[in-house]
Design an enzyme around this catalytic site. Structure first.
Site, short mmCIF file in Angstrom:
data_model
loop_
_atom_site.label_atom_id
_atom_site.label_comp_id
_atom_site.label_asym_id
_atom_site.label_seq_id
_atom_site.Cartn_x
_atom_site.Cartn_y
_atom_site.Cartn_z
N ASP A 1 29.88 56.70 34.74
CA ASP A 1 28.32 56.51 34.05
C ASP A 1 27.46 56.98 35.21
O ASP A 1 27.67 56.64 36.49
CB ASP A 1 28.18 55.17 33.77
CG ASP A 1 26.82 54.75 33.30
OD1 ASP A 1 26.58 55.35 32.07
OD2 ASP A 1 26.04 53.82 33.74
N GLU B 1 29.28 61.84 34.03
CA GLU B 1 28.28 62.03 33.33
C GLU B 1 27.10 62.68 34.08
O GLU B 1 26.45 62.12 34.75
CB GLU B 1 27.50 60.65 32.34
CG GLU B 1 26.47 60.68 31.85
CD GLU B 1 25.50 59.48 31.45
OE1 GLU B 1 24.83 59.40 30.50
OE2 GLU B 1 25.64 58.48 32.27
C1 GLC Z 1 24.58 56.06 30.80
C2 GLC Z 1 24.94 55.47 29.62
C3 GLC Z 1 23.94 54.52 29.08
C4 GLC Z 1 23.48 53.53 29.59
C5 GLC Z 1 23.05 53.98 31.21
C6 GLC Z 1 22.89 53.06 32.14
O1 GLC Z 1 23.48 56.89 30.64
O2 GLC Z 1 25.52 56.44 28.90
O3 GLC Z 1 24.35 54.35 27.51
O4 GLC Z 1 22.23 52.93 29.03
O5 GLC Z 1 24.03 54.89 31.64
O6 GLC Z 1 24.04 52.53 32.55
#
Ligand code: GLC
Length: 516
Positions: free
Chosen positions: A201, A262
């Site tokens: 994440d 991500e």
């Molecule tokens: C990432 C996740 C999202 C979350 C954020 C904070 O972007 O995909 O859903 O709110 O991180 O953890």
């Protein structure tokens, strides 16, 4: 398992994102859970996916629906327990489906024992050094939270703490060695239980410059989810790569495991840095999410993605739990669905790994929920000016003609399910050859087994305005897309699959076709 592709399993895998709250509810509380997923493994096998990505199911007060983790090495009772997790992994593996899970290294919950201890211990304490605390009276800089409002909150004792997301998600200080040591423990904990990999994440987020410089004020109102750029000191700082090297080192001790980050980083070179041989195996690529349904825009997105992953493996995504579903982005209703089906064939024709988001194989749209139903912190933090992401997180409709469509035994699902979703259920689509579910099943099967999908390079053909066609150099698969308003002739070859019936041998508007 693939028959013709070389290399590691994840280089050509179809990953399926299970948003755990919304996939299947086994215990009737209206919220999806681990046993629910286990009960639907037969469906996932039938669909043909290679691996799952489970969104956070760890102990959490759920301020951000699990992305606020209070114990990264346990299961929240809402979702099950460790025994149920082990069962899920074992049964998935028996069916040849790998299991990858979320990892949230940028922040914890404010209910994590570390943060609770930091609040108690007071200013200047070693407990506060695990997070970003700074003395008052003013916040240390102008940073804003991705969910809206300032990124700093003040405690009654005067200290401010940093949270790039909700105030319930304090950012960890990665300069503190305890933070890295704890992540390593978490990685090994799940790897020893048999997981096949992790989705990291906010993988561009962990490191922050010690001097905490202001961000460019022009970015302040752009608190859209993670749109990143080089003058934003909150993200993509060089030290973040140390974290990925640590993760990789641990994974290298567990054969056949992988990590995907991500990474909302613009710029091919910056993106590629995350995919160096001692860092992440894969990086999420959101260029198709950002591209309009327009042949030139999609081609540009594909070319950029291939450039950014030139020395690694490209990934492709059309939707996830943070964005408007692609059916709705492309126009909603029949038109949106038609275009979504076309883009599915484009995506599946490309070399690399695919990430599907649960429900996209049913053609689900993003739903305009009534305000009373909205729960996302984006909605709350924006002072109700942004509706947030709930509309893309509606529970999956499995069967029957009315809510909760077999998702739960409880009609009071955590987000309400639309009355008009009977035609979207798995049951309604399974036997229908023309359904979106059938299109996905065929596309996955052909992609896995047909020799035309061999190789990792593509070449482009000349095509009429509003259209494109590319060919997989190795195996010879041709994919043509028509985003214009008129039917166009198709390249020569035998049709393998089309998103819409051809019209007099031509490709109709808003459609794509595979040929060999
Ligand atoms: C990432 C996740 C999202 C979350 C954020 C904070 O972007 O995909 O859903 O709110 O991180 O953890």
């Amino acid at each position: 398992m693939p028959t013709h592709a070389d290399g590691q399993w994840w280089q050509h895998a179809v990953f399926y994102q299970v948003y755990v709250r919304s996939f299947a509810d086994s215990d009737g509380d209206g919220i999806g859970d681990l046993d629910g997923i286990r009960s639907r493994l037969g469906y996932l096998e039938l669909l043909g996916v290679d691996a799952l990505w489970l969104t956070p199911f760890f102990t959490s007060p759920m301020a951000d629906h699990g992305y606020d983790v209070a114990d990264p090495r346990d299961v929240d009772p809402v979702f099950g327990d460790l025994e149920k997790f082990d069962l899920l992994v074992a049964e998935a593996h028996e069916r040849g489906i790998r299991v990858t899970i979320d990892l949230v290294p940028n922040h914890t919950s404010d209910q994590h024992p570390w943060f609770v201890a930091a609040v108690e211990a007071g200013p200047g304490s070693p407990e506060r050094d695990r997070y970003w605390f700074r003395p008052g009276p003013y916040p240390p800089n102008n940073w804003t939270s991705i969910f809206g409002g300032p990124a700093w909150s003040q405690l009654p004792d005067g200290d401010w703490y940093l949270h790039l997301f909700a105030p319930e998600q304090p950012d960890l200080n990665w300069a503190n060695p305890e933070v890295a040591a704890d992540l390593e423990r978490t990685l090994r904990f799940w790897l020893d239980r048999g997981v096949d990999g992790f989705r990291i994440d906010v993988a561009h987020g962990m490191a922050k410059p010690e001097s905490l410089p202001d961000m460019d004020p022009s970015l302040i109102d752009q608190s859209e989810i993670l749109h990143e750029n080089a003058i934003d000191p909150r993200f993509d700082n060089d030290d973040v790569h140390e974290v990925h090297r640590l993760i990789r080192k641990v994974l290298d001790g567990y054969p056949n495991t992988m990590a995907v980050g991500e990474i909302w980083v613009k710029g091919d070179d910056r993106f590629a840095r995350y995919l160096r041989p001692d860092e992440l195996h894969l990086g999420f690529n959101f260029r198709l999410v950002d591209a309009d349904f327009d042949a030139d825009a999609v081609r540009t997105a594909i070319e950029g993605s291939l450039r950014a992953a030139a020395d690694s493996t490209p990934t492709w995504t059309l939707s996830n739990h943070d964005v408007v579903r692609h059916v709705t982005r492309y126009g909603d209703g029949e038109l949106g669905l038609r275009r979504a089906r076309a883009m599915t064939l484009v995506e599946f024709a490309l070399p690399g790994a695919l990430y599907l988001y649960n429900g996209e194989e049913l053609g689900l749209p993003t739903v305009e929920l009534p305000e009373w139903a909205l729960q996302d912190p984006v909605w709350v933090r924006s002072g109700h000016t942004k509706r947030g992401r709930d509309g893309s997180r509606i529970p999956v409709p499995w069967e029957g003609t009315e809510p909760p469509y077999g998702f739960s035994s409880n009609a009071d699902t955590w987000l309400p399910m639309p009355l008009e979703w009977a035609s979207f259920t798995v049951e309604a689509q399974l036997e229908d050859e023309n359904s979106t579910l059938s299109l996905y099943r065929h596309a996955i099967e052909i992609r896995k087994s047909h020799p035309a999908f061999a190789g990792t390079e593509i070449e482009w053909y000349g095509a009429p305005a509003g259209c494109f066609a590319f060919r997989r150099k190795g195996g010879g698969l041709i994919c043509a897309l028509n985003t214009s308003s008129a039917p166009v002739p198709i390249p020569p070859g035998e049709v393998l699959l089309a998103s819409e019936p051809l019209v007099d041998g031509q490709l109709p508007p808003d459609a794509a076709v595979w040929l060999v």
